[in-house]
Design an enzyme around this catalytic site. Structure first.
Site, PDB file in Angstrom:
ATOM      1  N   ARG A  48       0.827  -1.221   0.000  1.00  0.00           N
ATOM      2  CA  ARG A  48       0.000   0.000   0.000  1.00  0.00           C
ATOM      3  C   ARG A  48       0.859   1.269   0.000  1.00  0.00           C
ATOM      4  O   ARG A  48       0.445   2.305  -0.528  1.00  0.00           O
ATOM      5  CB  ARG A  48      -0.969  -0.016   1.197  1.00  0.00           C
ATOM      6  N   ILE A  74      -7.218   7.456  -1.374  1.00  0.00           N
ATOM      7  CA  ILE A  74      -7.075   5.998  -1.478  1.00  0.00           C
ATOM      8  C   ILE A  74      -8.055   5.450  -0.448  1.00  0.00           C
ATOM      9  O   ILE A  74      -8.129   5.932   0.687  1.00  0.00           O
ATOM     10  CB  ILE A  74      -5.618   5.530  -1.211  1.00  0.00           C
ATOM     11  N   SER A  75      -8.856   4.448  -0.849  1.00  0.00           N
ATOM     12  CA  SER A  75      -9.926   3.959   0.016  1.00  0.00           C
ATOM     13  C   SER A  75      -9.391   3.286   1.276  1.00  0.00           C
ATOM     14  O   SER A  75      -8.240   2.835   1.331  1.00  0.00           O
ATOM     15  CB  SER A  75     -10.787   2.951  -0.748  1.00  0.00           C
ATOM     16  N   GLN A  76     -10.268   3.180   2.275  1.00  0.00           N
ATOM     17  CA  GLN A  76      -9.946   2.464   3.506  1.00  0.00           C
ATOM     18  C   GLN A  76      -9.715   0.978   3.178  1.00  0.00           C
ATOM     19  O   GLN A  76     -10.541   0.362   2.482  1.00  0.00           O
ATOM     20  CB  GLN A  76     -11.114   2.600   4.483  1.00  0.00           C
TER      21      GLN A  76
END
Ligand code: SAH
Length: 226
Positions: A48, A74-76
């Site tokens: 990530r 950026i998504s969870q």
């Protein structure tokens, strides 16, 4: 240096622990109190930190969204894992993604063995994501810049479609481009407080079954831009 300070494997395990806890806590709503080994392995494998700006690198393995520039995020990780789980990705599946952003969800789908077609409306984000995915070796991803509201008919039908921005209503073109037996995951709702993640699965006869999965907060899908 951050790698030395935080230790990549220890921090990825911290993130996986947080995802597992969120899955457990929301299991009554989502029907998935545990995610498959394949999904958890993909979350562990995809780095990530390679998808966030340098200034955010120290937080890359935290279970929360982070800014990526251009007003986007950026998504969870938990939400990425949940949507991947609910998509039911098999190796070799052809998946359409709307809202590439930095390409993290794209990479997770590639790590699951999918071939991914992904559309991003912010051109510099699309270009950066395409280059990043190539550099990291996710060769099964194809990214293009543009408005994804009409889907990508040239590669349809898809074994799954994932929309990672919230739409006021479900774009009919996306449902058209689903294979029978396949599902569309899409946050539906105008304001962040009233969005719900919907899972729309196409039956063999072409009709659809819609399930409301969970309240969510995504950036909006821009409509009518290209
Ligand atoms: N999938 C990303 C999350 C991206 S955030 C991840 O893995 O973290 C949502 C993205 O959708 C933003 O980058 C935004 O620019 C993009 N987007 C918004 N409207 C869009 C549209 N109509 N077509 C394609 N992309 C869109």
């Amino acid at each position: 240096m951050l790698r030395h300070l935080f230790g990549a494997s220890a921090t990825s395990e911290t993130m996986l622990g947080a995802i597992a806890r969120d899955a457990q806590e929301t299991g009554a709503l989502t029907g998935r109190p545990e995610f498959s080994d394949a999904v958890m392995d993909a979350m562990r494998t995809v780095p990530r930190e390679a998808f966030v700006p340098k200034a955010e690198a120290a937080f890359a393995w935290e279970n929360r969204p982070l800014p990526i520039g251009h007003g986007q995020t950026i998504s969870q990780p938990y939400i990425v894992a949940l949507m991947t789980e609910l998509l039911g990705v098999e190796p070799g599946a052809r998946i359409l993604e709307i809202g590439t952003g930095c390409g993290y969800q794209t990479a997770i789908l590639c790590a699951m063995g999918a071939t991914v077609y992904s559309i991003e409306v912010v051109e510099p984000l699309a270009r950066a994501a395409a280059a990043r995915l190539t550099d990291l070796g996710y060769a099964q991803a194809t990214v293009r810049a543009g408005d994804g509201g009409g889907g990508w008919p040239e590669h349809a039908p898809y074994d799954g479609i994932i929309v990672t921005a919230a739409a006021p209503s479900v774009p009919p073109a996306l449902v058209d481009q689903l294979k029978p037996g396949a599902c569309l995951l899409i946050p539906v709702g105008r304001a962040a407080m009233t969005q719900n993640l919907q899972r729309i699965c196409k039956r063999a006869d072409g009709s659809c079954e819609t399930t409301a999965v969970l309240p969510v907060a995504f950036v909006p899908l821009t409509v009518g831009r290209s």
